[in-house]
Write a protein that holds these residues in place. Structure first.
Motif, PDB file in Angstrom:
ATOM      1  N   ILE A 348       0.867  -1.200   0.000  1.00  0.00           N
ATOM      2  CA  ILE A 348       0.000   0.000   0.000  1.00  0.00           C
ATOM      3  C   ILE A 348       0.893   1.237   0.000  1.00  0.00           C
ATOM      4  CG2 ILE A 348      -2.000  -1.012   1.221  1.00  0.00           C
ATOM      5  CD1 ILE A 348      -0.887   0.388   3.784  1.00  0.00           C
ATOM      6  N   GLY A 349       0.281   2.406  -0.082  1.00  0.00           N
ATOM      7  CA  GLY A 349       1.033   3.656   0.080  1.00  0.00           C
ATOM      8  C   GLY A 349       1.835   4.040  -1.146  1.00  0.00           C
ATOM      9  N   PHE A 350       3.095   4.391  -0.948  1.00  0.00           N
ATOM     10  CA  PHE A 350       3.948   4.855  -2.047  1.00  0.00           C
ATOM     11  C   PHE A 350       3.928   3.921  -3.254  1.00  0.00           C
ATOM     12  CE2 PHE A 350       6.935   7.379   0.894  1.00  0.00           C
ATOM     13  CZ  PHE A 350       6.457   8.593   0.439  1.00  0.00           C
ATOM     14  N   SER A 351       3.620   4.460  -4.407  1.00  0.00           N
ATOM     15  CA  SER A 351       3.724   3.790  -5.710  1.00  0.00           C
ATOM     16  C   SER A 351       2.746   2.641  -5.944  1.00  0.00           C
ATOM     17  CB  SER A 351       5.147   3.263  -5.967  1.00  0.00           C
ATOM     18  OG  SER A 351       5.995   4.362  -6.059  1.00  0.00           O
ATOM     19  N   SER A 352       2.165   2.108  -4.886  1.00  0.00           N
ATOM     20  CA  SER A 352       1.243   0.978  -5.056  1.00  0.00           C
ATOM     21  C   SER A 352      -0.067   1.462  -5.697  1.00  0.00           C
ATOM     22  CB  SER A 352       0.948   0.382  -3.681  1.00  0.00           C
ATOM     23  OG  SER A 352      -0.072  -0.571  -3.768  1.00  0.00           O
ATOM     24  N   ASP A 353      -0.803   0.520  -6.323  1.00  0.00           N
ATOM     25  CA  ASP A 353      -2.135   0.859  -6.836  1.00  0.00           C
ATOM     26  C   ASP A 353      -3.174   0.775  -5.717  1.00  0.00           C
ATOM     27  OD1 ASP A 353      -1.367   1.303  -9.436  1.00  0.00           O
ATOM     28  OD2 ASP A 353      -1.447  -0.827  -9.945  1.00  0.00           O
ATOM     29  N   TYR A 354      -2.718   0.341  -4.541  1.00  0.00           N
ATOM     30  CA  TYR A 354      -3.630   0.122  -3.412  1.00  0.00           C
ATOM     31  C   TYR A 354      -3.273   1.020  -2.241  1.00  0.00           C
ATOM     32  CZ  TYR A 354      -4.926  -3.948  -6.050  1.00  0.00           C
ATOM     33  OH  TYR A 354      -5.377  -4.762  -7.045  1.00  0.00           O
ATOM     34  N   ASN A 355      -4.236   1.210  -1.378  1.00  0.00           N
ATOM     35  CA  ASN A 355      -3.928   1.908  -0.137  1.00  0.00           C
ATOM     36  C   ASN A 355      -4.840   1.394   0.970  1.00  0.00           C
ATOM     37  OD1 ASN A 355      -2.387   3.607   1.378  1.00  0.00           O
ATOM     38  ND2 ASN A 355      -2.958   5.479   0.314  1.00  0.00           N
ATOM     39  N   GLU A 356      -4.459   1.676   2.188  1.00  0.00           N
ATOM     40  CA  GLU A 356      -5.287   1.346   3.358  1.00  0.00           C
ATOM     41  C   GLU A 356      -5.101   2.541   4.264  1.00  0.00           C
ATOM     42  OE1 GLU A 356      -4.815  -2.675   5.119  1.00  0.00           O
ATOM     43  OE2 GLU A 356      -4.476  -1.538   6.969  1.00  0.00           O
ATOM     44  N   VAL A 357      -6.158   3.254   4.573  1.00  0.00           N
ATOM     45  CA  VAL A 357      -5.966   4.527   5.270  1.00  0.00           C
ATOM     46  C   VAL A 357      -6.872   4.653   6.485  1.00  0.00           C
ATOM     47  CG1 VAL A 357      -5.338   5.697   3.098  1.00  0.00           C
ATOM     48  CG2 VAL A 357      -7.696   5.829   3.919  1.00  0.00           C
ATOM     49  N   THR A 358      -6.500   5.573   7.358  1.00  0.00           N
ATOM     50  CA  THR A 358      -7.353   5.926   8.479  1.00  0.00           C
ATOM     51  C   THR A 358      -7.713   7.401   8.320  1.00  0.00           C
ATOM     52  OG1 THR A 358      -6.185   4.323   9.838  1.00  0.00           O
ATOM     53  CG2 THR A 358      -7.517   5.956  11.010  1.00  0.00           C
ATOM     54  N   ILE A 359      -9.024   7.679   8.352  1.00  0.00           N
ATOM     55  CA  ILE A 359      -9.467   9.072   8.207  1.00  0.00           C
ATOM     56  C   ILE A 359      -9.724   9.647   9.589  1.00  0.00           C
ATOM     57  CG2 ILE A 359     -11.197  10.620   7.177  1.00  0.00           C
ATOM     58  CD1 ILE A 359     -11.843   8.510   5.127  1.00  0.00           C
ATOM     59  N   LEU A 360      -9.070  10.759   9.867  1.00  0.00           N
ATOM     60  CA  LEU A 360      -9.314  11.470  11.134  1.00  0.00           C
ATOM     61  C   LEU A 360     -10.034  12.765  10.792  1.00  0.00           C
ATOM     62  CD1 LEU A 360      -6.361   9.982  11.361  1.00  0.00           C
ATOM     63  CD2 LEU A 360      -6.224  11.255  13.482  1.00  0.00           C
ATOM     64  N   ASN A 361     -10.954  13.178  11.643  1.00  0.00           N
ATOM     65  CA  ASN A 361     -11.520  14.512  11.419  1.00  0.00           C
ATOM     66  C   ASN A 361     -11.257  15.401  12.620  1.00  0.00           C
ATOM     67  OD1 ASN A 361     -13.530  14.122  13.323  1.00  0.00           O
ATOM     68  ND2 ASN A 361     -15.100  13.579  11.813  1.00  0.00           N
ATOM     69  N   LYS A 362     -11.544  16.701  12.444  1.00  0.00           N
ATOM     70  CA  LYS A 362     -11.160  17.672  13.489  1.00  0.00           C
ATOM     71  C   LYS A 362     -11.951  17.487  14.780  1.00  0.00           C
ATOM     72  CE  LYS A 362     -14.172  21.227  11.700  1.00  0.00           C
ATOM     73  NZ  LYS A 362     -14.345  22.416  10.945  1.00  0.00           N
ATOM     74  N   ASN A 363     -13.053  16.696  14.720  1.00  0.00           N
ATOM     75  CA  ASN A 363     -13.817  16.435  15.940  1.00  0.00           C
ATOM     76  C   ASN A 363     -13.276  15.239  16.715  1.00  0.00           C
ATOM     77  OD1 ASN A 363     -15.529  18.490  15.128  1.00  0.00           O
ATOM     78  ND2 ASN A 363     -16.769  17.069  13.914  1.00  0.00           N
ATOM     79  N   GLY A 364     -12.176  14.688  16.230  1.00  0.00           N
ATOM     80  CA  GLY A 364     -11.552  13.575  16.937  1.00  0.00           C
ATOM     81  C   GLY A 364     -12.069  12.207  16.514  1.00  0.00           C
ATOM     82  N   GLU A 365     -12.945  12.187  15.476  1.00  0.00           N
ATOM     83  CA  GLU A 365     -13.449  10.882  15.025  1.00  0.00           C
ATOM     84  C   GLU A 365     -12.432  10.207  14.110  1.00  0.00           C
ATOM     85  OE1 GLU A 365     -18.136  12.158  15.146  1.00  0.00           O
ATOM     86  OE2 GLU A 365     -16.906  12.596  13.392  1.00  0.00           O
ATOM     87  N   VAL A 366     -12.411   8.881  14.192  1.00  0.00           N
ATOM     88  CA  VAL A 366     -11.422   8.104  13.445  1.00  0.00           C
ATOM     89  C   VAL A 366     -12.140   6.999  12.689  1.00  0.00           C
ATOM     90  CG1 VAL A 366      -9.464   6.515  13.724  1.00  0.00           C
ATOM     91  CG2 VAL A 366      -9.596   8.567  15.138  1.00  0.00           C
ATOM     92  N   LYS A 367     -11.828   6.843  11.408  1.00  0.00           N
ATOM     93  CA  LYS A 367     -12.472   5.775  10.628  1.00  0.00           C
ATOM     94  C   LYS A 367     -11.425   5.061   9.780  1.00  0.00           C
ATOM     95  CE  LYS A 367     -16.288   5.074   7.455  1.00  0.00           C
ATOM     96  NZ  LYS A 367     -17.432   5.690   6.817  1.00  0.00           N
ATOM     97  N   LYS A 368     -11.386   3.745   9.880  1.00  0.00           N
ATOM     98  CA  LYS A 368     -10.389   2.988   9.109  1.00  0.00           C
ATOM     99  C   LYS A 368     -11.013   2.495   7.808  1.00  0.00           C
ATOM    100  CE  LYS A 368      -6.727  -0.172   9.236  1.00  0.00           C
ATOM    101  NZ  LYS A 368      -6.815  -1.607   9.201  1.00  0.00           N
ATOM    102  N   LEU A 369     -10.312   2.666   6.701  1.00  0.00           N
ATOM    103  CA  LEU A 369     -10.754   2.086   5.424  1.00  0.00           C
ATOM    104  C   LEU A 369      -9.854   0.915   5.097  1.00  0.00           C
ATOM    105  CD1 LEU A 369     -11.320   5.293   3.208  1.00  0.00           C
ATOM    106  CD2 LEU A 369     -12.937   4.161   4.743  1.00  0.00           C
ATOM    107  N   GLU A 370     -10.467  -0.230   4.838  1.00  0.00           N
ATOM    108  CA  GLU A 370      -9.687  -1.439   4.556  1.00  0.00           C
ATOM    109  C   GLU A 370      -8.933  -1.315   3.236  1.00  0.00           C
ATOM    110  OE1 GLU A 370      -9.134  -3.653   6.729  1.00  0.00           O
ATOM    111  OE2 GLU A 370     -10.639  -2.867   8.111  1.00  0.00           O
ATOM    112  N   ARG A 371      -7.912  -2.139   3.066  1.00  0.00           N
ATOM    113  CA  ARG A 371      -7.089  -2.103   1.855  1.00  0.00           C
ATOM    114  C   ARG A 371      -7.966  -2.262   0.609  1.00  0.00           C
ATOM    115  NH1 ARG A 371      -4.444  -5.715  -1.580  1.00  0.00           N
ATOM    116  NH2 ARG A 371      -2.418  -4.993  -2.317  1.00  0.00           N
ATOM    117  N   ALA A 372      -7.784  -1.351  -0.339  1.00  0.00           N
ATOM    118  CA  ALA A 372      -8.548  -1.403  -1.596  1.00  0.00           C
ATOM    119  C   ALA A 372      -7.770  -0.605  -2.634  1.00  0.00           C
ATOM    120  CB  ALA A 372      -9.933  -0.795  -1.397  1.00  0.00           C
ATOM    121  N   SER A 373      -8.222  -0.640  -3.880  1.00  0.00           N
ATOM    122  CA  SER A 373      -7.546   0.135  -4.921  1.00  0.00           C
ATOM    123  C   SER A 373      -7.619   1.618  -4.558  1.00  0.00           C
ATOM    124  CB  SER A 373      -8.217  -0.104  -6.268  1.00  0.00           C
ATOM    125  OG  SER A 373      -9.477   0.518  -6.267  1.00  0.00           O
TER     126      SER A 373
END
Ligand code: PMT
Length: 387
Positions: A348-373
């Motif tokens: 995932i991440g650099f150069s890959s066609d895939y990523n897996e990320v965690t979204i944080l917002n300014k209210n302190g909420e956290v959401k994980k997105l599973e590995r996907a294109s």
């Protein structure tokens, strides 16, 4: 329902091809312009004459049967609003997943940047083959899975083309899905290039794929897109090519005032050479030399500080303590959202066609997105911001 829209309908060589005649009629009844592209094998199952009569257009098959100046795979890709490949055989799916462009249909699909629907149909053992499943995973298209039932080959199992109604309904849904209509989204991508002398520079491994996927997705969601990138990109939206962090800062500032959202997916160098040497630096007898660096402006932090109505989205690339560092960074950079990704992983991440990320917002909420294109991740990020 489809007035003024062009559906690029790709038909590949499977027995379910005969069912596509009805799909063409449905698109025509909905007032779509239907441009059909067949693989040579598709014409063993359905005739060109039938498809031409139903679509009221020439049916394209051969890549090198060029009648006009424009290369067809590019002009077809540019003109259509959506591409639908039905039925999609195991062979075509595997080619698409691996970037093989050995016929007009696969070449067009490779150049296509708008939504693509594929409706696979094949023998159930082919469908269950892990190689085919892995190839499907690689595609960032909307996949309408086959149904289970009696198959033309005599087997009973999963592999039958989904219903024509389902393909039609999904086409209408995707063509009309424009949640970002009227929004201007500015996206940065790629690693900045900080020159040392005419032959050397400081940069990083960012390929620009994440930012490009976000830009393509925002465009397909109806946004006015400006992509500010360090990479060579040609698209049907505004692309501003930049090199260094300072160039990127200037380009972002120029687009900022009337932007609705700025997404900083670029990997901006924190430091640049203090002096760019005009001529190539010569090797000396010294075993060590010192390169003096100065801090680059923090573009994200600066735009967060001067925002009025804009939604500011940062990315953060971490090789350790992902969540902990991301929580500190969203506060420090003052952005509305921060998308954290782990750049220590190769898949995932650099150069890959895939990523897996965690979204944080300014209210302190956290959401994980599973590995996907990166296309799927982009869709999920934009839906999270504008959901
Ligand atoms: O391009 P790809 O190969 O597809 O890879 C995608 C990616 C891994 C590069 C991307 O997903 C990503 O994480 N981009 C941000 C990389 C980065 O610079 O992270 P950072 O933690 O150093 O910076 C945090 C944020 O501040 C980023 O939004 C960055 O754009 C911004 N920044 C950083 C330094 C600086 N001087 N100015 C900035 O605006």
């Amino acid at each position: 329902m489809l007035s003024g829209k062009t559906v690029l309908l790709g038909i590949t060589g499977g027995i379910a091809a005969y069912k596509i005649c009805e799909l063409v009629r449905m698109y025509k009844r909905a007032n779509a312009n239907v441009q059909i592209v067949c693989t040579p094998n598709a014409l063993n199952f359905v005739t060109k004459l039938t498809l031409q009569n139903l679509s009221k257009n020439d049916v394209a098959v051969e890549e090198f049967d060029i009648k006009k100046y424009n290369p067809e795979h590019i002009s077809f890709a540019d003109k259509a609003d959506i591409m639908v490949i039905a039925p999609a055989t195991a062979n075509t799916i595997s080619k698409l997943a691996n970037g093989i462009c050995d016929n007009l249909l696969t070449s067009i699909a490779c150049a296509f940047t708008k939504p693509v629907i594929i409706a696979p149909a094949m023998n159930c053992n082919m469908w269950n083959n892990p190689i085919i499943q892995e190839n499907l995973q690689k595609l960032h298209y909307t996949i309408l899975e086959p149904e289970t039932g009696f198959l033309a080959c005599g087997y009973t199992g999963k592999g039958r083309l989904c219903s024509i109604d389902k393909i039609f309904d999904k086409t209408v849904e995707l063509i009309n899905y424009k949640p970002l209509n009227g929004k201007k989204i500015v996206i940065t991508s790629g690693g900045t290039i900080e020159e040392i002398d005419p032959v050397r520079y400081i940069s990083n491994y960012s390929s620009g794929k994440m930012g490009l996927a976000l830009a393509d997705t925002a465009k397909s969601f109806g946004a006015e897109v400006v992509l500010i990138t360090t990479k060579d990109v040609t698209r049907n939206y505004k692309v501003v090519k930049v090199k260094s962090a300072l160039d990127m800062q200037k380009a972002v500032e120029e687009e900022f005032d009337n932007a609705d959202c700025v997404i900083m997916a670029a990997a901006v160098a924190d430091y640049r050479a203090k002096n760019i040497v005009k001529q190539k630096m010569k090797k000396t007898s010294d075993d060590e030399i010192t390169l003096e660096l100065v801090k680059n402006p923090d573009i994200l932090k600066e735009i967060s500080n001067k925002k009025t109505h804009q939604i500011i989205v940062g990315f953060c690339a971490e090789s350790e303590n992902l969540l902990e560092n991301a929580k500190t960074k969203i506060v420090d950079k003052g952005c509305d959202y921060l998308i954290a990704n782990d750049i220590s992983r190769k898949d995932i991440g650099f150069s890959s066609d895939y990523n897996e990320v965690t979204i944080l917002n300014k209210n302190g909420e956290v959401k994980k997105l599973e590995r996907a294109s990166k296309m799927t991740i982009s869709k999920q990020i934009l839906e999270e911001i504008y959901g």
